[in-house]
Design a protein around this motif. Structure first.
Motif, PDB file in Angstrom:
ATOM      1  N   VAL A 167      -4.580 -17.778  -1.703  1.00 39.67           N
ATOM      2  CA  VAL A 167      -3.882 -16.994  -2.458  1.00 39.67           C
ATOM      3  C   VAL A 167      -4.474 -15.475  -2.485  1.00 39.67           C
ATOM      4  CG1 VAL A 167      -3.030 -16.244  -4.846  1.00 39.67           C
ATOM      5  CG2 VAL A 167      -2.603 -18.430  -3.964  1.00 39.67           C
ATOM      6  N   THR A 168      -5.476 -15.569  -2.571  1.00 38.36           N
ATOM      7  CA  THR A 168      -6.628 -14.195  -2.713  1.00 38.36           C
ATOM      8  C   THR A 168      -6.270 -13.160  -1.585  1.00 38.36           C
ATOM      9  OG1 THR A 168      -8.005 -15.236  -4.200  1.00 38.36           O
ATOM     10  CG2 THR A 168      -8.739 -13.196  -3.204  1.00 38.36           C
ATOM     11  N   PRO A 169      -6.345 -13.805  -0.240  1.00 40.54           N
ATOM     12  CA  PRO A 169      -6.093 -12.844   0.680  1.00 40.54           C
ATOM     13  C   PRO A 169      -5.092 -12.156   0.870  1.00 40.54           C
ATOM     14  CG  PRO A 169      -7.311 -14.911   1.529  1.00 40.54           C
ATOM     15  CD  PRO A 169      -6.968 -15.071   0.146  1.00 40.54           C
ATOM     16  N   GLY A 170      -3.770 -12.970   0.629  1.00 43.95           N
ATOM     17  CA  GLY A 170      -2.417 -12.573   0.410  1.00 43.95           C
ATOM     18  C   GLY A 170      -2.211 -11.056  -0.348  1.00 43.95           C
ATOM     19  N   LEU A 171      -3.093 -11.165  -1.818  1.00 48.16           N
ATOM     20  CA  LEU A 171      -2.862  -9.984  -2.693  1.00 48.16           C
ATOM     21  C   LEU A 171      -3.679  -8.952  -2.058  1.00 48.16           C
ATOM     22  CD1 LEU A 171      -3.705 -12.146  -5.957  1.00 48.16           C
ATOM     23  CD2 LEU A 171      -1.576 -11.137  -5.191  1.00 48.16           C
ATOM     24  N   SER A 172      -4.774  -9.095  -1.647  1.00 47.72           N
ATOM     25  CA  SER A 172      -5.609  -7.934  -1.014  1.00 47.72           C
ATOM     26  C   SER A 172      -5.015  -7.180   0.229  1.00 47.72           C
ATOM     27  CB  SER A 172      -7.097  -8.280  -0.822  1.00 47.72           C
ATOM     28  OG  SER A 172      -7.313  -9.274   0.248  1.00 47.72           O
ATOM     29  N   SER A 173      -4.383  -7.978   0.862  1.00 46.45           N
ATOM     30  CA  SER A 173      -3.887  -7.472   2.168  1.00 46.45           C
ATOM     31  C   SER A 173      -2.332  -6.919   2.024  1.00 46.45           C
ATOM     32  CB  SER A 173      -4.034  -8.423   3.283  1.00 46.45           C
ATOM     33  OG  SER A 173      -3.130  -9.298   3.018  1.00 46.45           O
ATOM     34  N   ARG A 174      -2.057  -6.828   0.768  1.00 48.67           N
ATOM     35  CA  ARG A 174      -0.733  -6.203   0.723  1.00 48.67           C
ATOM     36  C   ARG A 174      -0.528  -4.867   1.014  1.00 48.67           C
ATOM     37  NH1 ARG A 174       2.427  -4.557  -4.320  1.00 48.67           N
ATOM     38  NH2 ARG A 174       4.779  -4.103  -3.297  1.00 48.67           N
ATOM     39  N   GLN A 175       0.420  -4.383   1.852  1.00 46.39           N
ATOM     40  CA  GLN A 175       0.442  -3.123   2.455  1.00 46.39           C
ATOM     41  C   GLN A 175       0.895  -2.033   1.215  1.00 46.39           C
ATOM     42  OE1 GLN A 175      -0.221  -2.109   5.757  1.00 46.39           O
ATOM     43  NE2 GLN A 175       0.287   0.096   5.210  1.00 46.39           N
ATOM     44  N   CYS A 176       0.296  -1.059   1.077  1.00 47.50           N
ATOM     45  CA  CYS A 176       0.719   0.181   0.417  1.00 47.50           C
ATOM     46  C   CYS A 176       1.629   1.064   1.114  1.00 47.50           C
ATOM     47  CB  CYS A 176      -0.505   0.877  -0.224  1.00 47.50           C
ATOM     48  SG  CYS A 176      -0.121   1.909  -1.524  1.00 47.50           S
ATOM     49  N   VAL A 177       2.943   1.345   0.661  1.00 51.93           N
ATOM     50  CA  VAL A 177       3.616   2.143   1.540  1.00 51.93           C
ATOM     51  C   VAL A 177       3.937   3.566   0.957  1.00 51.93           C
ATOM     52  CG1 VAL A 177       6.012   2.211   2.689  1.00 51.93           C
ATOM     53  CG2 VAL A 177       4.579   0.021   2.416  1.00 51.93           C
ATOM     54  N   LEU A 178       3.708   4.677   1.518  1.00 47.96           N
ATOM     55  CA  LEU A 178       4.029   5.880   0.879  1.00 47.96           C
ATOM     56  C   LEU A 178       5.551   6.243   0.638  1.00 47.96           C
ATOM     57  CD1 LEU A 178       1.543   8.287   2.564  1.00 47.96           C
ATOM     58  CD2 LEU A 178       1.302   7.546   0.367  1.00 47.96           C
ATOM     59  N   THR A 179       6.172   5.786   1.426  1.00 54.45           N
ATOM     60  CA  THR A 179       7.658   6.041   1.436  1.00 54.45           C
ATOM     61  C   THR A 179       8.379   5.693   0.163  1.00 54.45           C
ATOM     62  OG1 THR A 179       7.770   5.922   3.975  1.00 54.45           O
ATOM     63  CG2 THR A 179       9.867   5.898   2.493  1.00 54.45           C
ATOM     64  N   GLY A 180       9.161   6.433  -0.377  1.00 57.29           N
ATOM     65  CA  GLY A 180       9.716   6.276  -1.664  1.00 57.29           C
ATOM     66  C   GLY A 180       9.595   7.333  -2.848  1.00 57.29           C
ATOM     67  N   LYS A 181      10.269   7.100  -3.869  1.00 60.18           N
ATOM     68  CA  LYS A 181      10.177   7.863  -5.267  1.00 60.18           C
ATOM     69  C   LYS A 181       8.906   7.482  -6.056  1.00 60.18           C
ATOM     70  CE  LYS A 181      15.148   8.231  -5.040  1.00 60.18           C
ATOM     71  NZ  LYS A 181      15.136   9.806  -4.959  1.00 60.18           N
ATOM     72  N   TRP A 182       8.233   8.691  -6.517  1.00 59.56           N
ATOM     73  CA  TRP A 182       6.902   8.356  -7.341  1.00 59.56           C
ATOM     74  C   TRP A 182       6.765   9.295  -8.362  1.00 59.56           C
ATOM     75  CZ3 TRP A 182       3.376   4.715  -5.459  1.00 59.56           C
ATOM     76  CH2 TRP A 182       3.456   4.444  -4.063  1.00 59.56           C
ATOM     77  N   THR A 183       6.127   8.734  -9.682  1.00 59.74           N
ATOM     78  CA  THR A 183       6.088   9.617 -10.737  1.00 59.74           C
ATOM     79  C   THR A 183       4.533   9.529 -11.093  1.00 59.74           C
ATOM     80  OG1 THR A 183       7.006  10.128 -12.795  1.00 59.74           O
ATOM     81  CG2 THR A 183       6.558   7.811 -12.348  1.00 59.74           C
ATOM     82  N   ASN A 184       4.218  10.759 -11.470  1.00 57.32           N
ATOM     83  CA  ASN A 184       2.609  10.835 -12.193  1.00 57.32           C
ATOM     84  C   ASN A 184       2.412  10.797 -13.416  1.00 57.32           C
ATOM     85  OD1 ASN A 184       2.886  13.493 -12.885  1.00 57.32           O
ATOM     86  ND2 ASN A 184       1.990  14.396 -11.186  1.00 57.32           N
ATOM     87  N   ASP A 185       1.158  10.943 -13.834  1.00 57.54           N
ATOM     88  CA  ASP A 185       0.754  10.671 -15.236  1.00 57.54           C
ATOM     89  C   ASP A 185       1.344  12.141 -16.144  1.00 57.54           C
ATOM     90  OD1 ASP A 185      -0.988  11.790 -13.256  1.00 57.54           O
ATOM     91  OD2 ASP A 185      -2.484  12.243 -14.896  1.00 57.54           O
ATOM     92  N   LEU A 186       1.782  12.882 -15.453  1.00 57.25           N
ATOM     93  CA  LEU A 186       2.402  14.316 -16.168  1.00 57.25           C
ATOM     94  C   LEU A 186       3.880  14.130 -16.237  1.00 57.25           C
ATOM     95  CD1 LEU A 186      -0.203  17.007 -15.024  1.00 57.25           C
ATOM     96  CD2 LEU A 186      -0.330  15.731 -17.255  1.00 57.25           C
TER      97      LEU A 186
END
Length: 149
Positions: A16-35
């Motif tokens: 299970v552990t390798p599957g969690l750590s290798s998940r791809q982070c994708v920039l495309t999309g909508k984001w909101t920040n701490d402000l």
């Protein structure tokens, strides 16, 4: 029996552990920040280039903030699961520009997070005011969840 249960538990964690750590982070999309600012990043092309828009919730000017364009790059030298990136926002409502640099992470709960640092450069009328022209800060962005109907 205890040894078998321990072995099964260790095997399960290893699978299970390798599957969690290798998940791809994708920039495309909508984001909101701490402000409370929001941005949209459109598709990243094969060269790592992307465009988008930024709606800030904070400003040091008296002008009403408006949606502003962003232009950026994701480092594509290798297929990293947690890529680094940079982008510039050209503020439509003020005489300033901000550059952001950061990394796209997948946290231990599987949530995508953008950790960024920025420099905001404001126009100054003369060189003696240059000392106050650049501000620096950090923002943390999380993926904006779609509204449920």
């Amino acid at each position: 029996m205890v040894q078998v249960a321990a072995f099964v538990l260790m095997l399960s964690l290893a699978l299970v552990t390798p599957g969690l750590s290798s998940r791809q982070c994708v920039l495309t999309g909508k984001w909101t920040n701490d402000l409370g600012s929001n941005m949209t990043i459109k598709a990243v092309n094969g060269k790592g280039e992307f465009t988008g828009s930024y709606n800030t919730s904070v400003t040091a000017t008296t002008n009403e903030p408006t949606e502003s364009p962003l232009l950026g790059f994701q480092n594509c030298t290798n297929k990293q699961t947690q890529p680094i990136f940079g982008f510039t926002v050209n503020w439509n409502f003020s005489d300033s520009i901000t550059v952001f640099t950061g990394q796209c992470f997948v946290d231990k709960n599987g949530k995508e997070v953008l950790k960024t640092m920025w420099l905001l450069r404001s126009h100054m009328d003369n060189i003696t005011d240059d000392w106050k022209a650049t501000s620096v800060g950090t923002n943390v962005f999380v993926r904006l969840q779609p509204q449920k109907e």
